[in-house]
Write a protein that holds these residues in place. Structure first.
Motif, PDB file in Angstrom:
ATOM      1  N   ALA A 178       0.907  -1.353  -0.219  1.00  0.00           N
ATOM      2  CA  ALA A 178       0.069   0.118   0.099  1.00  0.00           C
ATOM      3  C   ALA A 178       0.927   1.356   0.051  1.00  0.00           C
ATOM      4  O   ALA A 178       0.512   2.188  -0.557  1.00  0.00           O
ATOM      5  N   ALA A 179       1.855   1.316   0.702  1.00  0.00           N
ATOM      6  CA  ALA A 179       2.906   2.609   0.648  1.00  0.00           C
ATOM      7  C   ALA A 179       3.572   2.700  -0.610  1.00  0.00           C
ATOM      8  O   ALA A 179       3.441   3.942  -1.195  1.00  0.00           O
ATOM      9  N   GLY A 180       3.881   1.635  -1.364  1.00  0.00           N
ATOM     10  CA  GLY A 180       4.411   1.809  -2.519  1.00  0.00           C
ATOM     11  C   GLY A 180       3.464   2.323  -3.766  1.00  0.00           C
ATOM     12  O   GLY A 180       3.697   2.976  -4.558  1.00  0.00           O
ATOM     13  N   ARG A 181       2.068   1.890  -3.358  1.00  0.00           N
ATOM     14  CA  ARG A 181       1.111   2.382  -4.454  1.00  0.00           C
ATOM     15  C   ARG A 181       0.591   3.698  -4.133  1.00  0.00           C
ATOM     16  O   ARG A 181       0.231   4.578  -4.858  1.00  0.00           O
ATOM     17  N   LEU A 182       0.578   3.999  -2.724  1.00  0.00           N
ATOM     18  CA  LEU A 182      -0.302   5.164  -2.315  1.00  0.00           C
ATOM     19  C   LEU A 182       0.724   6.465  -2.142  1.00  0.00           C
ATOM     20  O   LEU A 182       0.231   7.369  -2.383  1.00  0.00           O
TER      21      LEU A 182
ATOM     22  N   ARG B  90       1.144  13.758  -5.454  1.00  0.00           N
ATOM     23  CA  ARG B  90       0.717  14.698  -6.274  1.00  0.00           C
ATOM     24  C   ARG B  90      -0.676  15.572  -5.688  1.00  0.00           C
ATOM     25  O   ARG B  90      -0.940  16.446  -6.349  1.00  0.00           O
ATOM     26  N   LEU B  91      -1.348  14.996  -4.747  1.00  0.00           N
ATOM     27  CA  LEU B  91      -2.414  15.493  -4.170  1.00  0.00           C
ATOM     28  C   LEU B  91      -1.570  16.841  -3.331  1.00  0.00           C
ATOM     29  O   LEU B  91      -0.688  16.654  -2.339  1.00  0.00           O
ATOM     30  N   SER B  92      -2.167  17.941  -3.266  1.00  0.00           N
ATOM     31  CA  SER B  92      -1.833  19.126  -2.671  1.00  0.00           C
ATOM     32  C   SER B  92      -2.765  19.550  -1.244  1.00  0.00           C
ATOM     33  O   SER B  92      -3.836  19.292  -1.438  1.00  0.00           O
TER      34      SER B  92
ATOM     35  N   ARG C 118      -8.267   0.265  -6.497  1.00  0.00           N
ATOM     36  CA  ARG C 118      -7.598   1.253  -6.280  1.00  0.00           C
ATOM     37  C   ARG C 118      -7.820   2.540  -7.322  1.00  0.00           C
ATOM     38  O   ARG C 118      -7.980   3.559  -6.818  1.00  0.00           O
ATOM     39  N   ARG C 119      -8.038   2.110  -8.237  1.00  0.00           N
ATOM     40  CA  ARG C 119      -8.387   3.350  -9.534  1.00  0.00           C
ATOM     41  C   ARG C 119      -9.757   3.812  -8.995  1.00  0.00           C
ATOM     42  O   ARG C 119      -9.768   5.130  -9.421  1.00  0.00           O
ATOM     43  N   LEU C 120     -10.664   3.174  -8.603  1.00  0.00           N
ATOM     44  CA  LEU C 120     -12.036   3.759  -8.191  1.00  0.00           C
ATOM     45  C   LEU C 120     -11.846   4.602  -7.173  1.00  0.00           C
ATOM     46  O   LEU C 120     -12.222   5.639  -6.637  1.00  0.00           O
ATOM     47  N   VAL C 121     -10.933   4.150  -6.040  1.00  0.00           N
ATOM     48  CA  VAL C 121     -10.518   5.223  -4.739  1.00  0.00           C
ATOM     49  C   VAL C 121      -9.994   6.310  -5.012  1.00  0.00           C
ATOM     50  O   VAL C 121     -10.102   7.468  -4.663  1.00  0.00           O
ATOM     51  N   VAL C 122      -8.986   6.287  -6.111  1.00  0.00           N
ATOM     52  CA  VAL C 122      -8.141   7.413  -6.383  1.00  0.00           C
ATOM     53  C   VAL C 122      -9.070   8.341  -7.227  1.00  0.00           C
ATOM     54  O   VAL C 122      -9.083   9.648  -6.824  1.00  0.00           O
TER      55      VAL C 122
END
Length: 161
Positions: free
Chosen positions: A17-21, A27-29, A145-149
């Motif tokens: 999860a850390a590697g993906r998140l 990128r999020l500010s 994951r893509r849906l959550v993002v």
């Protein structure tokens, strides 16, 4: 499943999860630390659950496609789960996708050996079941994951001209 195996799966899930998140969070500010930690813990639980389901899914696939259905369910043991944690810790998906893939193939080979023993079939048949289960779970969790993002990113308001 023993508590030690559950802890190993959660550590592997946290690493995954850390590697993906982390790239997404970068990128999020203006993301709060609480939100990052909650997303990280949620991702760890989801990835840990996916890892926990991998041998059971392979066992279910084997029951559907192999001529002799395995009598005992395939479950994680500390010896099978330790390489999974090593794969998660050593190779974050973003830092080394090829290394991560190779390590996951190694973990899958270990699961295939265990499934071949439980099912009483050849290693290649068991490896096919493990691969189908792994790919199916991987595609499913990537869609989630893509849906959550998508749900957690905010769009900039459009300018009215």
């Amino acid at each position: 499943m023993s508590p030690f195996v559950v802890i190993l799966l959660l550590v592997g899930g946290l690493s995954e999860a850390a590697g993906r998140l982390l790239p997404v969070v970068a990128r999020l500010s203006g993301v709060s630390h609480v939100r990052v930690v909650s997303l990280l813990l949620g991702g760890a639980i989801v990835d840990g659950a996916v890892f926990a389901l991998w041998p059971l899914s392979a066992w279910a696939v084997a029951g559907l496609v192999l001529p002799t259905a395995p009598s005992d369910a395939l479950i994680w043991t500390p010896g099978l789960a330790a390489p999974l944690v090593l794969a998660g810790v050593l190779a974050f998906p973003l830092l080394g996708p090829l290394l991560h893939l190779l390590l996951m193939v190694g973990v899958g080979a270990g699961l295939a050996g265990a499934l071949a023993t439980v099912a009483g079939v050849g290693w290649w048949e068991a490896a096919g079941c493990v691969a189908v289960a792994g790919v199916g779970l991987g595609v499913t969790v990537e869609a989630v994951r893509r849906l959550v993002v998508k749900l957690n990113t905010t769009r900039a308001p459009e300018s009215v001209a």
